[in-house]
Structures are given as C-alpha cells and as structure tokens.
Design a protein around this motif. Sequence first.
Motif, PDB file in Angstrom:
ATOM      1  N   ALA A 115      75.171 113.192 116.861  1.00  0.00           N
ATOM      2  CA  ALA A 115      76.314 113.247 115.951  1.00  0.00           C
ATOM      3  C   ALA A 115      76.096 112.296 114.788  1.00  0.00           C
ATOM      4  CB  ALA A 115      77.584 112.867 116.708  1.00  0.00           C
ATOM      5  N   LEU A 116      76.864 112.524 113.708  1.00  0.00           N
ATOM      6  CA  LEU A 116      76.745 111.694 112.504  1.00  0.00           C
ATOM      7  C   LEU A 116      78.001 110.868 112.270  1.00  0.00           C
ATOM      8  CD1 LEU A 116      75.205 114.462 110.172  1.00  0.00           C
ATOM      9  CD2 LEU A 116      73.971 112.602 111.308  1.00  0.00           C
ATOM     10  N   GLY A 117      78.973 110.963 113.171  1.00  0.00           N
ATOM     11  CA  GLY A 117      80.260 110.277 112.987  1.00  0.00           C
ATOM     12  C   GLY A 117      80.180 108.793 113.303  1.00  0.00           C
ATOM     13  N   ASP A 118      81.314 108.092 113.117  1.00  0.00           N
ATOM     14  CA  ASP A 118      81.279 106.630 113.255  1.00  0.00           C
ATOM     15  C   ASP A 118      81.086 106.191 114.708  1.00  0.00           C
ATOM     16  OD1 ASP A 118      84.594 106.930 112.969  1.00  0.00           O
ATOM     17  OD2 ASP A 118      83.871 105.427 114.410  1.00  0.00           O
ATOM     18  N   ALA A 119      80.553 104.988 114.845  1.00  0.00           N
ATOM     19  CA  ALA A 119      80.098 104.485 116.144  1.00  0.00           C
ATOM     20  C   ALA A 119      81.235 104.408 117.168  1.00  0.00           C
ATOM     21  CB  ALA A 119      79.449 103.112 115.963  1.00  0.00           C
ATOM     22  N   ASP A 120      82.457 104.041 116.730  1.00  0.00           N
ATOM     23  CA  ASP A 120      83.570 103.916 117.683  1.00  0.00           C
ATOM     24  C   ASP A 120      83.915 105.259 118.309  1.00  0.00           C
ATOM     25  OD1 ASP A 120      83.632 101.277 117.131  1.00  0.00           O
ATOM     26  OD2 ASP A 120      85.479 101.320 115.914  1.00  0.00           O
ATOM     27  N   ALA A 121      83.985 106.268 117.452  1.00  0.00           N
ATOM     28  CA  ALA A 121      84.306 107.619 117.955  1.00  0.00           C
ATOM     29  C   ALA A 121      83.216 108.078 118.916  1.00  0.00           C
ATOM     30  CB  ALA A 121      84.434 108.593 116.792  1.00  0.00           C
ATOM     31  N   GLN A 122      81.970 107.789 118.570  1.00  0.00           N
ATOM     32  CA  GLN A 122      80.866 108.209 119.439  1.00  0.00           C
ATOM     33  C   GLN A 122      80.927 107.483 120.781  1.00  0.00           C
ATOM     34  OE1 GLN A 122      77.011 109.216 118.150  1.00  0.00           O
ATOM     35  NE2 GLN A 122      77.479 109.154 115.969  1.00  0.00           N
ATOM     36  N   ALA A 123      81.278 106.196 120.730  1.00  0.00           N
ATOM     37  CA  ALA A 123      81.375 105.421 121.976  1.00  0.00           C
ATOM     38  C   ALA A 123      82.485 105.989 122.861  1.00  0.00           C
ATOM     39  CB  ALA A 123      81.642 103.947 121.648  1.00  0.00           C
ATOM     40  N   GLU A 124      83.583 106.410 122.238  1.00  0.00           N
ATOM     41  CA  GLU A 124      84.692 107.000 123.005  1.00  0.00           C
ATOM     42  C   GLU A 124      84.233 108.290 123.696  1.00  0.00           C
ATOM     43  OE1 GLU A 124      88.124 107.869 120.550  1.00  0.00           O
ATOM     44  OE2 GLU A 124      89.096 108.928 122.232  1.00  0.00           O
ATOM     45  N   ALA A 125      83.475 109.093 122.959  1.00  0.00           N
ATOM     46  CA  ALA A 125      83.006 110.364 123.536  1.00  0.00           C
ATOM     47  C   ALA A 125      81.998 110.113 124.663  1.00  0.00           C
ATOM     48  CB  ALA A 125      82.395 111.238 122.451  1.00  0.00           C
ATOM     49  N   VAL A 126      81.139 109.115 124.483  1.00  0.00           N
ATOM     50  CA  VAL A 126      80.162 108.786 125.534  1.00  0.00           C
ATOM     51  C   VAL A 126      80.902 108.326 126.799  1.00  0.00           C
ATOM     52  CG1 VAL A 126      78.314 107.170 126.191  1.00  0.00           C
ATOM     53  CG2 VAL A 126      78.262 108.269 123.936  1.00  0.00           C
ATOM     54  N   ALA A 127      81.956 107.538 126.609  1.00  0.00           N
ATOM     55  CA  ALA A 127      82.752 107.074 127.750  1.00  0.00           C
ATOM     56  C   ALA A 127      83.438 108.251 128.438  1.00  0.00           C
ATOM     57  CB  ALA A 127      83.795 106.055 127.274  1.00  0.00           C
ATOM     58  N   ARG A 128      83.885 109.208 127.640  1.00  0.00           N
ATOM     59  CA  ARG A 128      84.553 110.400 128.201  1.00  0.00           C
ATOM     60  C   ARG A 128      83.564 111.208 129.051  1.00  0.00           C
ATOM     61  NH1 ARG A 128      86.866 112.644 130.664  1.00  0.00           N
ATOM     62  NH2 ARG A 128      88.388 114.322 130.540  1.00  0.00           N
ATOM     63  N   ILE A 129      82.311 111.272 128.599  1.00  0.00           N
ATOM     64  CA  ILE A 129      81.274 111.993 129.355  1.00  0.00           C
ATOM     65  C   ILE A 129      81.018 111.276 130.691  1.00  0.00           C
ATOM     66  CG2 ILE A 129      78.812 112.634 129.384  1.00  0.00           C
ATOM     67  CD1 ILE A 129      79.059 113.057 126.300  1.00  0.00           C
ATOM     68  N   ALA A 130      80.972 109.937 130.632  1.00  0.00           N
ATOM     69  CA  ALA A 130      80.738 109.154 131.856  1.00  0.00           C
ATOM     70  C   ALA A 130      81.873 109.376 132.854  1.00  0.00           C
ATOM     71  CB  ALA A 130      80.600 107.675 131.499  1.00  0.00           C
ATOM     72  N   GLU A 131      83.116 109.430 132.338  1.00  0.00           N
ATOM     73  CA  GLU A 131      84.289 109.685 133.198  1.00  0.00           C
ATOM     74  C   GLU A 131      84.184 111.049 133.875  1.00  0.00           C
ATOM     75  OE1 GLU A 131      88.241 109.845 131.260  1.00  0.00           O
ATOM     76  OE2 GLU A 131      87.648 107.898 130.435  1.00  0.00           O
ATOM     77  N   ALA A 132      83.826 112.051 133.064  1.00  0.00           N
ATOM     78  CA  ALA A 132      83.724 113.423 133.600  1.00  0.00           C
ATOM     79  C   ALA A 132      82.630 113.484 134.660  1.00  0.00           C
ATOM     80  CB  ALA A 132      83.435 114.409 132.473  1.00  0.00           C
ATOM     81  N   LYS A 133      81.562 112.757 134.425  1.00  0.00           N
ATOM     82  CA  LYS A 133      80.451 112.744 135.390  1.00  0.00           C
ATOM     83  C   LYS A 133      80.929 112.186 136.731  1.00  0.00           C
ATOM     84  CE  LYS A 133      75.732 111.277 136.057  1.00  0.00           C
ATOM     85  NZ  LYS A 133      74.595 110.552 135.565  1.00  0.00           N
ATOM     86  N   LYS A 134      81.675 111.086 136.637  1.00  0.00           N
ATOM     87  CA  LYS A 134      82.209 110.445 137.846  1.00  0.00           C
ATOM     88  C   LYS A 134      83.102 111.401 138.628  1.00  0.00           C
ATOM     89  CE  LYS A 134      83.398 105.573 138.275  1.00  0.00           C
ATOM     90  NZ  LYS A 134      84.211 104.575 137.570  1.00  0.00           N
ATOM     91  N   ALA A 135      83.877 112.176 137.878  1.00  0.00           N
ATOM     92  CA  ALA A 135      84.827 113.099 138.503  1.00  0.00           C
ATOM     93  C   ALA A 135      84.163 114.414 138.915  1.00  0.00           C
ATOM     94  CB  ALA A 135      85.969 113.369 137.523  1.00  0.00           C
ATOM     95  N   GLY A 136      82.862 114.551 138.667  1.00  0.00           N
ATOM     96  CA  GLY A 136      82.163 115.795 139.026  1.00  0.00           C
ATOM     97  C   GLY A 136      82.593 116.956 138.148  1.00  0.00           C
TER      98      GLY A 136
END
Length: 379
Positions: free
Chosen positions: A179-200
């Motif tokens: 992605a080309l967007g700002d770092a905070d937004a990207q960090a939020e999305a990465v955290a969301r992916i980690a959450e989804a992974k945890k939840a299967g």
Amino acid sequence: MELLIETAGESHGPMLSAIVAGMPAGSPVSEAYINARLKARQGGAGASPRQRTERDEVHFTAGVRDGRTTGNPIALQIKNRDKTYESLPPVHTPRPGHADLAGALNRGITDARDVLERSSARETAARVAGCAIAAEFLEALGIHVLGHTATIHGIEVHGDPDADLEAARARRDESELHALGDADAQAEAVARIAEAKKAGDTLGGIVEVVATGVPAGLGGHERPATKLSTGLGAALMGVQAVKGVEIGLGFGSTTVLGSELHDVIVPGESGVPGRGSNNAGGIEGGMSNGEPIVLRAAMKPLATLRQALPSVDLRTGEAAPARVERSDVTAVPRLAIVAEAVVAFELARHVRRRFGGAHLDEVRAAIEAHRARIRDVLG
Ligand code: EPS
C-alpha cells in the motif's frame, strides 16, 4: 495479432506452466524482473506459511533468447516445492465460498480435491510470470502499470501513486500491505490482520491498478468485444476471489451529479484537448482517452477458515464442518501484484491488436505514427 496466455498446474503438483503466444520479437525479457514480480506476489501481510516454503523462480523453455523474445510462443515453468498432490486426502466437505461445491456439481463428483487444486490462487504465480513479459513490453513502450492496496477490511490504506509509477513501485514493494497510504493506517490494517489470524478468520479488501502512458484510442466503442473496458473487467474478474471491478469513480459515480462527475475537456498542448479531472478512470466509450487508467478490484475474504463453517459431506448428505486446508488470512496485498499483472497483459493485448508489428521496433513506430497523426489532425 492476438496476444494469448494459458496456464496449467495444480497448487501441490510438481510445477506450474504458462504459454504466452503473440508477442513481437525483440521485446526485453529479464528473469530478474520477472522473479522480482514473483517475489512481490509471494510477500505481504496475511500470507500462509506456504509462502516460506515456495521460492518462485521462472524457467523459460521456449520463445526467449539472449534476454529478448524471439517472436515464437513462449513457454515457462515455476517449480513447486510442496508437491504433495498425489498423497493429499480427498475433500468431501466443501468450503462455503470456495470453488469446492460448485466444482463438484460441475463435474458430478464427491471429492473436490482436483477442483480446489486448480482453483487455488497458487495458479497466479504462473499468470504473474507470463503477464510480466507483457509488462516489460509495455515499459519498453513507455506504458507503466502499478497495483497497490486501497483497503483491507474497510480500513483505508490508499495513497496516491507518484507521477513516476516506478518510484511508487519501490514504495509499494517496501510496504507489507503493498500500500501507499500513511503508516498509521497501515499499522491499523496489519493489526486487524493479526486479530483475524488469531480468531481463525479471513479478511477481504480492495486493490487499485493505475496505468500511465497508455496511448489514447485503445479499444473501440463499436462492439462489446472491442471495448478496452470489457477486457480489463474480464481480466480482473478472472482473478481468484475477485467479486467486483470499478473503472474510475465506478459505483461512486451513481451518487454525484453528472455536472460533478464528467471530466471537462480543456484546450491542451499542441491542439490535443486535455481533461480537468479523471473520474472516468481513463476510459470513455470503451476506449482509452489518454488519461491514466484507474481500476479497482474487490476481493472477498478467503473461503478457507481455520474456524470451519458448516457444510455437508457430499457422500452422505449429512451436515459436517467444512474441510480445513492451510490458507492465507488475507490475499489482498498479493492481489495488488496479480491485478497489476493481468491489467498489464490486457493492455498489451490491446496494443498488439491496434498496432500489430512483428518486432518491438515496429510496434514503437506504429504508436509514434498514431500519436503524430492525432497531433496533425487535431493540432
Ligand atoms: C491457497 C492456499 C494456500 C496459499 C495458496 C493458495 O496454499 P497452501 O494450502 O498450500 O498453504 O498459500 O497460494 C499459494 C501457494 C501461492 O503461491 O499463491 C488456496 O487455497 O487458494
């Protein structure tokens, strides 16, 4: 001259193959360029551990000599390291959202293994490699194509590409979301992916593809089949798990006034008109209008969930949880690379249709002649 690509290969078979026919002679083909695309396709947040196993590398067996296309059909191969197809178990409990059930109904079978081995996005490795040949051809003609991630599960990570798409590509490749967007937004999305992974669970999102330097007048308004928009839509809809495609403002154009939407025509350099905006995404009447082409593709959350969804055993008709296969949490960052590849291929197909040519130099001269004629007539 029709440019064609076909791929063959199963996700866990010995290798993937592609044949690309219809390229002119003399177009640059660099293994390093293609392998960089393959590496980008394997990367990104949310990818399965399978990506640590595979080391995708292209091997040409036809149509390329001394780093150039010969003009003959091109054949390439990518070996699989995980080649366990023969020993993998049958799949009797189809995954909702995957090709399993529809494929079993299509073929009249109760074991969907052969269906899912081919419907798997593993196939996109061969497609990206084949399409990269077309991308190099376009770059030799000054046409650049870039895919990047716009949203992950609704989180906006979109950023505007630099005017120089190659500079944007370097930025894109550094981002684990592509992605080309700002770092905070990207960090939020990465955290969301980690959450989804945890939840299967799994996540979808949207990617954007931009193409610059595309000559005006590619495609045609005469028939659905001649439209550039038809081909680009089909190319993106043909990618695994894509559920929607937009050109320019797309569905968003339904909620603005015509007076706000349409890109005003303004006097331009050397008599060729310019445009005040690009809500049309570079395509009007099914033809490129000389502005950057802007497309978006929506990807659904992947159908393989660690928390299996309800399904049915196709042998007994009894309820049973869907089979759990190893999979990705999200493939949206990887779709950015695949979407870029298939859009480049479709643009190259239209360049071949419009400008023909047996050698790259002939294609280049035909495009120059077209541009010169437009300047003569309108200038
Ligand atoms: C995929 C499942 C995963 C992905 C695969 C696509 O594979 P596996 O089940 O072997 O872990 O990693 O994608 C690739 C291997 C690839 O190279 O894109 C699926 O179910 O579609």
